[in-house]
Motif scaffolding. Structure first.
Motif, PDB file in Angstrom:
ATOM      1  N   LYS A 168       0.897  -1.787   7.122  1.00  0.00           N
ATOM      2  CA  LYS A 168       1.360  -0.384   7.038  1.00  0.00           C
ATOM      3  C   LYS A 168       1.738  -0.007   8.458  1.00  0.00           C
ATOM      4  O   LYS A 168       2.871   0.640   8.895  1.00  0.00           O
ATOM      5  CB  LYS A 168       0.716   0.587   6.244  1.00  0.00           C
ATOM      6  CG  LYS A 168       1.332   1.739   5.669  1.00  0.00           C
ATOM      7  CD  LYS A 168       2.213   1.113   4.513  1.00  0.00           C
ATOM      8  CE  LYS A 168       2.742   2.208   3.707  1.00  0.00           C
ATOM      9  NZ  LYS A 168       3.766   1.790   2.885  1.00  0.00           N
ATOM     10  N   LEU A 169       0.707  -0.321   9.565  1.00  0.00           N
ATOM     11  CA  LEU A 169       0.920  -0.057  10.700  1.00  0.00           C
ATOM     12  C   LEU A 169       2.082  -0.488  11.376  1.00  0.00           C
ATOM     13  O   LEU A 169       3.154   0.232  12.153  1.00  0.00           O
ATOM     14  CB  LEU A 169      -0.279  -0.070  11.454  1.00  0.00           C
ATOM     15  CG  LEU A 169      -0.278   0.141  13.037  1.00  0.00           C
ATOM     16  CD1 LEU A 169      -0.411   1.694  13.210  1.00  0.00           C
ATOM     17  CD2 LEU A 169      -1.790  -0.273  13.539  1.00  0.00           C
TER      18      LEU A 169
ATOM     19  N   GLU B 221      -3.997  -4.444   4.509  1.00  0.00           N
ATOM     20  CA  GLU B 221      -2.812  -3.632   3.944  1.00  0.00           C
ATOM     21  C   GLU B 221      -2.440  -2.691   5.018  1.00  0.00           C
ATOM     22  O   GLU B 221      -1.214  -2.064   5.279  1.00  0.00           O
ATOM     23  CB  GLU B 221      -2.614  -3.201   2.697  1.00  0.00           C
ATOM     24  CG  GLU B 221      -2.657  -4.241   1.649  1.00  0.00           C
ATOM     25  CD  GLU B 221      -1.388  -5.250   1.729  1.00  0.00           C
ATOM     26  OE1 GLU B 221      -0.353  -4.611   1.796  1.00  0.00           O
ATOM     27  OE2 GLU B 221      -1.487  -6.525   1.556  1.00  0.00           O
ATOM     28  N   LEU B 222      -3.411  -1.783   5.595  1.00  0.00           N
ATOM     29  CA  LEU B 222      -3.254  -0.940   6.412  1.00  0.00           C
ATOM     30  C   LEU B 222      -2.483  -1.502   7.710  1.00  0.00           C
ATOM     31  O   LEU B 222      -1.749  -0.680   8.538  1.00  0.00           O
ATOM     32  CB  LEU B 222      -4.400  -0.203   6.670  1.00  0.00           C
ATOM     33  CG  LEU B 222      -5.111   1.027   5.835  1.00  0.00           C
ATOM     34  CD1 LEU B 222      -6.577   1.364   6.162  1.00  0.00           C
ATOM     35  CD2 LEU B 222      -4.010   2.153   5.799  1.00  0.00           C
ATOM     36  N   LYS B 223      -2.964  -2.615   8.124  1.00  0.00           N
ATOM     37  CA  LYS B 223      -2.455  -3.129   9.430  1.00  0.00           C
ATOM     38  C   LYS B 223      -0.790  -3.613   9.225  1.00  0.00           C
ATOM     39  O   LYS B 223      -0.161  -3.240   9.802  1.00  0.00           O
ATOM     40  CB  LYS B 223      -3.270  -4.395   9.733  1.00  0.00           C
ATOM     41  CG  LYS B 223      -4.727  -4.095  10.316  1.00  0.00           C
ATOM     42  CD  LYS B 223      -5.269  -5.575  10.672  1.00  0.00           C
ATOM     43  CE  LYS B 223      -6.879  -5.312  11.028  1.00  0.00           C
ATOM     44  NZ  LYS B 223      -7.495  -6.321  11.512  1.00  0.00           N
TER      45      LYS B 223
ATOM     46  N   ILE C 146      -1.832   6.846   9.115  1.00  0.00           N
ATOM     47  CA  ILE C 146      -2.547   5.428   9.077  1.00  0.00           C
ATOM     48  C   ILE C 146      -3.734   5.123  10.035  1.00  0.00           C
ATOM     49  O   ILE C 146      -4.526   4.329   9.721  1.00  0.00           O
ATOM     50  CB  ILE C 146      -1.375   4.420   9.374  1.00  0.00           C
ATOM     51  CG1 ILE C 146      -0.232   4.316   8.272  1.00  0.00           C
ATOM     52  CG2 ILE C 146      -1.739   2.961   9.542  1.00  0.00           C
ATOM     53  CD1 ILE C 146       1.122   3.752   8.465  1.00  0.00           C
TER      54      ILE C 146
ATOM     55  N   PHE D  76      -7.721  -3.568   2.026  1.00  0.00           N
ATOM     56  CA  PHE D  76      -7.111  -2.430   2.179  1.00  0.00           C
ATOM     57  C   PHE D  76      -7.089  -2.523   3.904  1.00  0.00           C
ATOM     58  O   PHE D  76      -5.906  -2.119   4.168  1.00  0.00           O
ATOM     59  CB  PHE D  76      -8.284  -1.429   2.035  1.00  0.00           C
ATOM     60  CG  PHE D  76      -7.879  -0.002   2.176  1.00  0.00           C
ATOM     61  CD1 PHE D  76      -6.580   0.700   1.809  1.00  0.00           C
ATOM     62  CD2 PHE D  76      -8.642   0.722   2.966  1.00  0.00           C
ATOM     63  CE1 PHE D  76      -6.337   1.920   2.333  1.00  0.00           C
ATOM     64  CE2 PHE D  76      -8.411   2.086   3.212  1.00  0.00           C
ATOM     65  CZ  PHE D  76      -7.191   2.813   3.027  1.00  0.00           C
ATOM     66  N   GLU D  77      -7.950  -2.997   4.653  1.00  0.00           N
ATOM     67  CA  GLU D  77      -7.747  -3.026   5.850  1.00  0.00           C
ATOM     68  C   GLU D  77      -6.501  -3.903   6.140  1.00  0.00           C
ATOM     69  O   GLU D  77      -5.651  -3.527   7.089  1.00  0.00           O
ATOM     70  CB  GLU D  77      -8.854  -3.571   6.680  1.00  0.00           C
ATOM     71  CG  GLU D  77      -8.791  -3.464   8.175  1.00  0.00           C
ATOM     72  CD  GLU D  77      -9.948  -4.213   8.856  1.00  0.00           C
ATOM     73  OE1 GLU D  77     -10.034  -4.468  10.235  1.00  0.00           O
ATOM     74  OE2 GLU D  77     -11.258  -4.519   8.292  1.00  0.00           O
TER      75      GLU D  77
ATOM     76  N   ALA E  95      -6.798   6.640   8.493  1.00  0.00           N
ATOM     77  CA  ALA E  95      -7.302   5.651   7.497  1.00  0.00           C
ATOM     78  C   ALA E  95      -7.921   4.345   8.228  1.00  0.00           C
ATOM     79  O   ALA E  95      -9.170   4.113   7.609  1.00  0.00           O
ATOM     80  CB  ALA E  95      -6.216   4.913   6.542  1.00  0.00           C
ATOM     81  N   LEU E  96      -7.479   3.925   9.141  1.00  0.00           N
ATOM     82  CA  LEU E  96      -7.978   2.643   9.784  1.00  0.00           C
ATOM     83  C   LEU E  96      -9.256   3.299  10.552  1.00  0.00           C
ATOM     84  O   LEU E  96     -10.239   2.355  10.729  1.00  0.00           O
ATOM     85  CB  LEU E  96      -7.034   2.115  10.912  1.00  0.00           C
ATOM     86  CG  LEU E  96      -5.931   1.142  10.289  1.00  0.00           C
ATOM     87  CD1 LEU E  96      -4.894   0.909  11.312  1.00  0.00           C
ATOM     88  CD2 LEU E  96      -6.612   0.007   9.634  1.00  0.00           C
TER      89      LEU E  96
ATOM     90  N   LEU F 144       0.906  -1.104   0.088  1.00  0.00           N
ATOM     91  CA  LEU F 144      -0.096   0.105   0.165  1.00  0.00           C
ATOM     92  C   LEU F 144       0.771   1.278   0.219  1.00  0.00           C
ATOM     93  O   LEU F 144       1.888   1.164   0.706  1.00  0.00           O
ATOM     94  CB  LEU F 144      -0.942  -0.020   1.291  1.00  0.00           C
ATOM     95  CG  LEU F 144      -1.882   1.078   1.485  1.00  0.00           C
ATOM     96  CD1 LEU F 144      -2.982   1.216   0.404  1.00  0.00           C
ATOM     97  CD2 LEU F 144      -2.507   1.114   2.879  1.00  0.00           C
TER      98      LEU F 144
ATOM     99  N   ARG G 156       0.874   5.797  -0.523  1.00  0.00           N
ATOM    100  CA  ARG G 156       0.068   7.138  -0.230  1.00  0.00           C
ATOM    101  C   ARG G 156      -0.226   7.403  -1.896  1.00  0.00           C
ATOM    102  O   ARG G 156       0.257   7.009  -2.781  1.00  0.00           O
ATOM    103  CB  ARG G 156       0.937   8.211   0.182  1.00  0.00           C
ATOM    104  CG  ARG G 156       1.236   8.036   1.725  1.00  0.00           C
ATOM    105  CD  ARG G 156       2.128   8.965   2.322  1.00  0.00           C
ATOM    106  NE  ARG G 156       2.797   8.696   3.678  1.00  0.00           N
ATOM    107  CZ  ARG G 156       1.814   9.562   4.412  1.00  0.00           C
ATOM    108  NH1 ARG G 156       1.070  10.488   4.129  1.00  0.00           N
ATOM    109  NH2 ARG G 156       2.266   9.203   5.646  1.00  0.00           N
TER     110      ARG G 156
END
Length: 107
Positions: free
Chosen positions: A40-41, A36-38, A67, A33-34, A70-71, A7, A9
């Motif tokens: 990224k976190l 990939e955000l995790k 991040i 998406f969720e 977004a989450l 992921l 920006r």
């Protein structure tokens, strides 16, 4: 050619183009998406832990905050709602102001 499979920006396509490069992208679905955000976190936390100065630490914290924003949206929360939950948890369990480090608990 380098593969990233992560992921990124929203302005990365534009920045790549300005650098004379072309990226291949796809749009993620909600669950991916969720996920990939995790990732990224976790990556952001590692990068923050690896910082060696205040400037880098501030930049990594800002990235982590992005991040978290977004989450928050992924979970249909506003920042105000998230802050209310944070404050309620702080009332029940406290904050980290006292810098307490638990050694052990005896029965």
């Amino acid at each position: 050619m380098a593969y990233y499979n992560k992921l990124v920006r929203d302005k990365i396509p534009e920045l790549l183009e300005q650098a004379g490069k072309k990226g291949t992208f796809r749009i993620l679905g909600d669950q991916e998406f969720e996920s990939e955000l995790k990732k990224k976190l976790a990556e952001g936390v590692k990068e923050y832990r690896d910082t060696e100065n205040e400037v880098d630490a501030a930049e990594e914290l800002a990235g982590l905050f992005e991040i978290l924003i977004a989450l928050t949206k992924v979970h249909d929360l506003t920042l105000r709602e998230l802050d209310e939950i944070r404050q309620e948890k702080a009332k029940k369990q406290g904050r980290f102001h006292e810098r307490l480090f638990l050694i052990k608990v005896e029965d």
